[in-house]
Design a protein around this motif. Structure first.
Motif, PDB file in Angstrom:
ATOM      1  N   ILE A 102       0.840  -1.203   0.000  1.00 40.51           N
ATOM      2  CA  ILE A 102       0.000   0.000   0.000  1.00 40.51           C
ATOM      3  C   ILE A 102       0.871   1.246   0.000  1.00 40.51           C
ATOM      4  CG2 ILE A 102      -1.641   1.315   1.402  1.00 40.51           C
ATOM      5  CD1 ILE A 102      -2.763  -1.383   2.320  1.00 40.51           C
ATOM      6  N   GLN A 103       1.956   1.184   0.809  1.00 44.87           N
ATOM      7  CA  GLN A 103       2.849   2.337   0.852  1.00 44.87           C
ATOM      8  C   GLN A 103       3.499   2.583  -0.520  1.00 44.87           C
ATOM      9  OE1 GLN A 103       5.804   2.026   3.876  1.00 44.87           O
ATOM     10  NE2 GLN A 103       6.681   4.061   3.484  1.00 44.87           N
ATOM     11  N   THR A 159       1.066   4.103  -2.777  1.00 43.95           N
ATOM     12  CA  THR A 159       0.904   5.516  -2.415  1.00 43.95           C
ATOM     13  C   THR A 159       2.025   6.353  -3.035  1.00 43.95           C
ATOM     14  OG1 THR A 159      -0.124   4.855  -0.340  1.00 43.95           O
ATOM     15  CG2 THR A 159       0.690   7.107  -0.476  1.00 43.95           C
ATOM     16  N   GLU A 160       3.245   5.791  -2.968  1.00 45.50           N
ATOM     17  CA  GLU A 160       4.388   6.523  -3.535  1.00 45.50           C
ATOM     18  C   GLU A 160       4.265   6.670  -5.058  1.00 45.50           C
ATOM     19  OE1 GLU A 160       7.629   5.042  -0.161  1.00 45.50           O
ATOM     20  OE2 GLU A 160       7.731   4.288  -2.220  1.00 45.50           O
ATOM     21  N   ILE A 178       1.455   6.706  -6.793  1.00 40.13           N
ATOM     22  CA  ILE A 178       0.407   7.682  -7.089  1.00 40.13           C
ATOM     23  C   ILE A 178       0.932   9.085  -6.894  1.00 40.13           C
ATOM     24  CG2 ILE A 178      -1.837   8.546  -6.318  1.00 40.13           C
ATOM     25  CD1 ILE A 178      -2.559   5.626  -5.695  1.00 40.13           C
ATOM     26  N   ALA A 179       1.750   9.226  -5.828  1.00 44.27           N
ATOM     27  CA  ALA A 179       2.335  10.547  -5.602  1.00 44.27           C
ATOM     28  C   ALA A 179       3.218  10.967  -6.765  1.00 44.27           C
ATOM     29  CB  ALA A 179       3.126  10.531  -4.293  1.00 44.27           C
ATOM     30  N   GLN A 183      -6.486  12.356  -8.113  1.00 39.37           N
ATOM     31  CA  GLN A 183      -5.484  11.359  -7.708  1.00 39.37           C
ATOM     32  C   GLN A 183      -5.631  11.010  -6.213  1.00 39.37           C
ATOM     33  OE1 GLN A 183      -1.705  12.986  -8.732  1.00 39.37           O
ATOM     34  NE2 GLN A 183      -2.026  12.857 -10.954  1.00 39.37           N
ATOM     35  N   GLU A 184      -5.847  12.013  -5.393  1.00 37.51           N
ATOM     36  CA  GLU A 184      -5.992  11.782  -3.945  1.00 37.51           C
ATOM     37  C   GLU A 184      -7.234  10.956  -3.639  1.00 37.51           C
ATOM     38  OE1 GLU A 184      -6.120  14.347   0.214  1.00 37.51           O
ATOM     39  OE2 GLU A 184      -5.935  15.370  -1.730  1.00 37.51           O
ATOM     40  N   LEU A 204      -6.580   7.326  -4.625  1.00 35.57           N
ATOM     41  CA  LEU A 204      -5.669   6.683  -3.665  1.00 35.57           C
ATOM     42  C   LEU A 204      -6.401   6.286  -2.393  1.00 35.57           C
ATOM     43  CD1 LEU A 204      -2.821   5.869  -2.877  1.00 35.57           C
ATOM     44  CD2 LEU A 204      -2.439   8.201  -2.081  1.00 35.57           C
ATOM     45  N   LYS A 205      -7.239   7.190  -1.883  1.00 36.56           N
ATOM     46  CA  LYS A 205      -7.976   6.879  -0.661  1.00 36.56           C
ATOM     47  C   LYS A 205      -8.916   5.708  -0.851  1.00 36.56           C
ATOM     48  CE  LYS A 205      -7.912  11.483   1.410  1.00 36.56           C
ATOM     49  NZ  LYS A 205      -8.725  12.648   1.819  1.00 36.56           N
ATOM     50  N   GLU A 250      -8.631   3.213  -3.046  1.00 35.57           N
ATOM     51  CA  GLU A 250      -7.864   1.976  -3.188  1.00 35.57           C
ATOM     52  C   GLU A 250      -7.345   1.505  -1.820  1.00 35.57           C
ATOM     53  OE1 GLU A 250      -4.883   2.785  -6.054  1.00 35.57           O
ATOM     54  OE2 GLU A 250      -6.209   2.385  -7.766  1.00 35.57           O
ATOM     55  N   ASN A 251      -6.842   2.455  -1.058  1.00 38.81           N
ATOM     56  CA  ASN A 251      -6.335   2.088   0.285  1.00 38.81           C
ATOM     57  C   ASN A 251      -7.448   1.495   1.152  1.00 38.81           C
ATOM     58  OD1 ASN A 251      -3.800   2.927  -0.350  1.00 38.81           O
ATOM     59  ND2 ASN A 251      -3.949   4.919   0.682  1.00 38.81           N
TER      60      ASN A 251
END
Length: 310
Positions: free
Chosen positions: A33-34, A37-38, A40-41, A54-55, A58-59, A61-62
């Protein structure tokens, strides 16, 4: 999407693993997940998608990944319980702010000893010295003589044989008190019963009461005595019940109660007894001084001279 499918398959396999391995897989999932996240960032940095989209992606998917991981953990736990495998609870991470709350408590604990030391350092109040009290003067010992005996004139108002002893008389004797005293005397062999009725006698009244064949005797009739003969002492003419019998020259106060002789001590009566005798005139004496009722005369026996009185 391929990455998500691979992660899901990997987590599914953990259902056959142990609790420890599942925890390891969970850690790996967190790392994935991390990583996502990276990535996507990084995509956001390239400007491919708007930042807010994008945010949001990401939320979502997490959140989905975490729900899948929790569902797999729950299913694995259920399967292990069915197979009789013991579950071990993992410690929960401390909540934020807990450390801050504990810190003041530790500070308080550290302060307490200081306060206690401060209390200890306070000067103690000086105790007032008690003034020594003067010792009570010891009472002078009484002389061992006839003055320790309380003797009174008495009158037998009733006499009969003791119900449980053929050699004893049971008497009721008037001696000037609220009620007659019960007295038991071993005189059956020496004095006929008819001579005991309404007879004047001298009583020793401060002997400790003693039970004789089940009945308590409260005094003793004084007699002149030999092994062969016993005579009851007679008060002088004119004496009445309650009159005191005294010996001139021995003016001390009688004891409240004379205890009988024991292993620890000889009674006062036993110590005085050797001096109690009749003289040549049949008078009862102590150390050759005659007993008397003041103003009325001497105490005498009928015929026995120079014999013991008891």
């Amino acid at each position: 999407m391929l990455t998500r499918v691979c992660l899901f398959r990997s987590l599914s396999r953990t259902m056959a693993l142990s609790a420890a391995e599942l925890e390891a897989r969970s850690v790996e999932a967190d790392k994935i997940i991390q990583t996502l996240t990276e990535k996507i960032a990084a995509i956001k940095a390239m400007g491919t998608l708007p930042a807010n989209i994008q945010e949001t992606i990401l939320k979502q998917e997490n959140s989905q990944l975490r729900k899948q991981v929790e569902a797999l953990k729950t299913e694995l736990t259920t399967l292990e319980l069915r197979n009789g495998k013991t579950q071990v609870a993992l410690p929960k991470p401390p909540k934020k702010g807990a450390a801050k709350k504990e810190a003041p408590k530790k500070a308080e604990q550290q302060e307490k000893p200081k306060n206690e030391n401060q209390k200890k350092d306070k000067p103690k109040k000086e105790k007032k010295e008690k003034k020594p009290q003067p010792a009570k003067a010891a009472e002078p010992e009484k002389p061992v003589d006839v003055s320790r005996l309380l003797m009174k004139v008495g009158k037998i108002i009733d006499c009969k044989k003791h119900p449980d002893a053929d050699a004893l008389y049971l008497e009721q004797i008037e001696c000037g008190e609220d009620k007659p005293r019960t007295v038991i005397s071993g005189l059956v062999k020496h004095v006929p019963l008819e001579e005991m009725q309404n007879r004047m006698v001298v009583l020793l009244c401060n002997l400790k009461p003693a039970k004789m064949r089940g009945i308590v005797s409260e005094a003793m009739v004084m007699c002149a005595s030999t092994p062969e003969k016993v005579e009851i002492l007679a008060p002088p003419a004119g004496a009445v019940p309650g009159d005191l019998v005294k010996v001139p020259g021995f003016e001390g106060e009688p004891d409240e109660l004379i205890k009988p002789t024991s292993k620890k001590a000889v009674s006062v009566f036993e110590q005085v007894a050797p001096g109690l005798k009749t003289n040549d005139k049949c008078q009862a004496t102590f150390n050759d001084v005659a007993w008397e009722v003041a103003g009325k005369g001497f105490v005498t026996s009928a015929s026995l001279t120079n014999v013991q009185v008891k």
